[in-house]
Design an enzyme around this catalytic site. Structure first.
Site, PDB file in Angstrom:
ATOM      1  N   VAL A  57      65.691  26.927 -23.047  1.00  0.00           N
ATOM      2  CA  VAL A  57      64.781  25.810 -22.806  1.00  0.00           C
ATOM      3  C   VAL A  57      63.508  26.043 -23.617  1.00  0.00           C
ATOM      4  CG1 VAL A  57      63.445  24.525 -21.086  1.00  0.00           C
ATOM      5  CG2 VAL A  57      65.679  25.484 -20.473  1.00  0.00           C
ATOM      6  N   CYS A  58      63.253  25.179 -24.591  1.00  0.00           N
ATOM      7  CA  CYS A  58      62.042  25.295 -25.403  1.00  0.00           C
ATOM      8  C   CYS A  58      60.941  24.449 -24.778  1.00  0.00           C
ATOM      9  CB  CYS A  58      62.314  24.822 -26.828  1.00  0.00           C
ATOM     10  SG  CYS A  58      62.828  26.147 -27.914  1.00  0.00           S
ATOM     11  N   LEU A  59      59.935  25.110 -24.226  1.00  0.00           N
ATOM     12  CA  LEU A  59      58.830  24.419 -23.567  1.00  0.00           C
ATOM     13  C   LEU A  59      57.603  25.318 -23.628  1.00  0.00           C
ATOM     14  CD1 LEU A  59      58.354  21.748 -21.888  1.00  0.00           C
ATOM     15  CD2 LEU A  59      58.663  23.159 -19.854  1.00  0.00           C
TER      16      LEU A  59
END
Length: 224
Positions: A57-59
């Site tokens: 998850v890229c956040l």
């Protein structure tokens, strides 16, 4: 508790409408001094630039992407709820194509808008595949939630498919999957409608099995 599983329902007005999106969070011993780590249950599909097939998850809030100010984790004020709100509002949004690094420069350009529409078409197809996967293999302890969700929302999912088969723009539907603007008709590509025509009969069958109201959409049962 250092492990948490959460599910987000795809918002209307997006290509994720009525889909289910599962995330696992691990809270390390240093939490909340450091953010949790997250894993996305992808089912093997990449339906968003920020969500990878392998579960990454890229956040920025999770320190897995660049950010500044309130975009990054703050031990004093950040929370799991803030992460979930960011995933729903900033990641699973109406135009996910522009989430890709650098693509925000294309907003408003003819090329960018064309690419965004094509991305939304593919994303909706993957959302449909993800729905079928979840009905077939729901995450542990969420079996009833998944079944109940698709039983209750199946009618609106098929209503959306029907509207998109008629050419209505992906993400242009209201909360009950009604068409809100006639000018959005005939907006989808022929290729998209052909692909959706192949997926919908399987989706209808899966929704019928969980007890969703499908009678009105029996005409979708035959592949186009």
């Amino acid at each position: 508790m250092d492990l948490l599983r959460a599910v987000i329902v795809g918002a209307y007005g997006t290509p994720y409408q009525d889909g289910l999106f599962f995330f696992d969070f691990h809270l390390p011993p240093e939490y909340p001094a450091v953010p949790p780590s997250a894993y996305y249950h992808s089912g093997g599909w990449r339906l968003n630039p920020n969500l990878y097939e392998e579960g990454k998850v890229c956040l920025s809030l999770l320190n897995t992407w660049t950010g500044r100010g309130n975009e990054v984790w703050d031990p004093l004020s950040s929370s799991i709820l803030q992460v979930l709100v960011s995933l729903q509002g900033l990641v699973l949004n109406a135009r996910p194509y522009f989430n890709e690094a650098g693509y925000d420069k294309q907003v408003g350009t003819a090329e960018g808008e064309k690419n965004s529409l094509a991305y939304n078409e593919n994303t909706f197809l993957l959302n449909c595949k993800s729905m079928m996967h979840l009905m077939r293999k729901p995450p542990k302890d969420f079996e009833e939630l998944v079944k109940d969700h698709f039983r209750q929302h199946g009618y609106y999912i098929l209503k959306a498919c029907d509207a998109y088969m008629k050419g209505y723009l992906i993400g242009s539907l209201t909360k009950d999957a009604s068409t809100s603007d006639a000018k959005n008709a005939d907006s989808n590509s022929v290729g998209f409608k052909l692909m959706l025509g192949k997926i919908v009969p399987k989706l209808l069958s899966a929704l019928n099995e969980v007890g969703a109201e499908c009678q009105e959409f029996k005409h979708l049962q035959q592949p186009s």
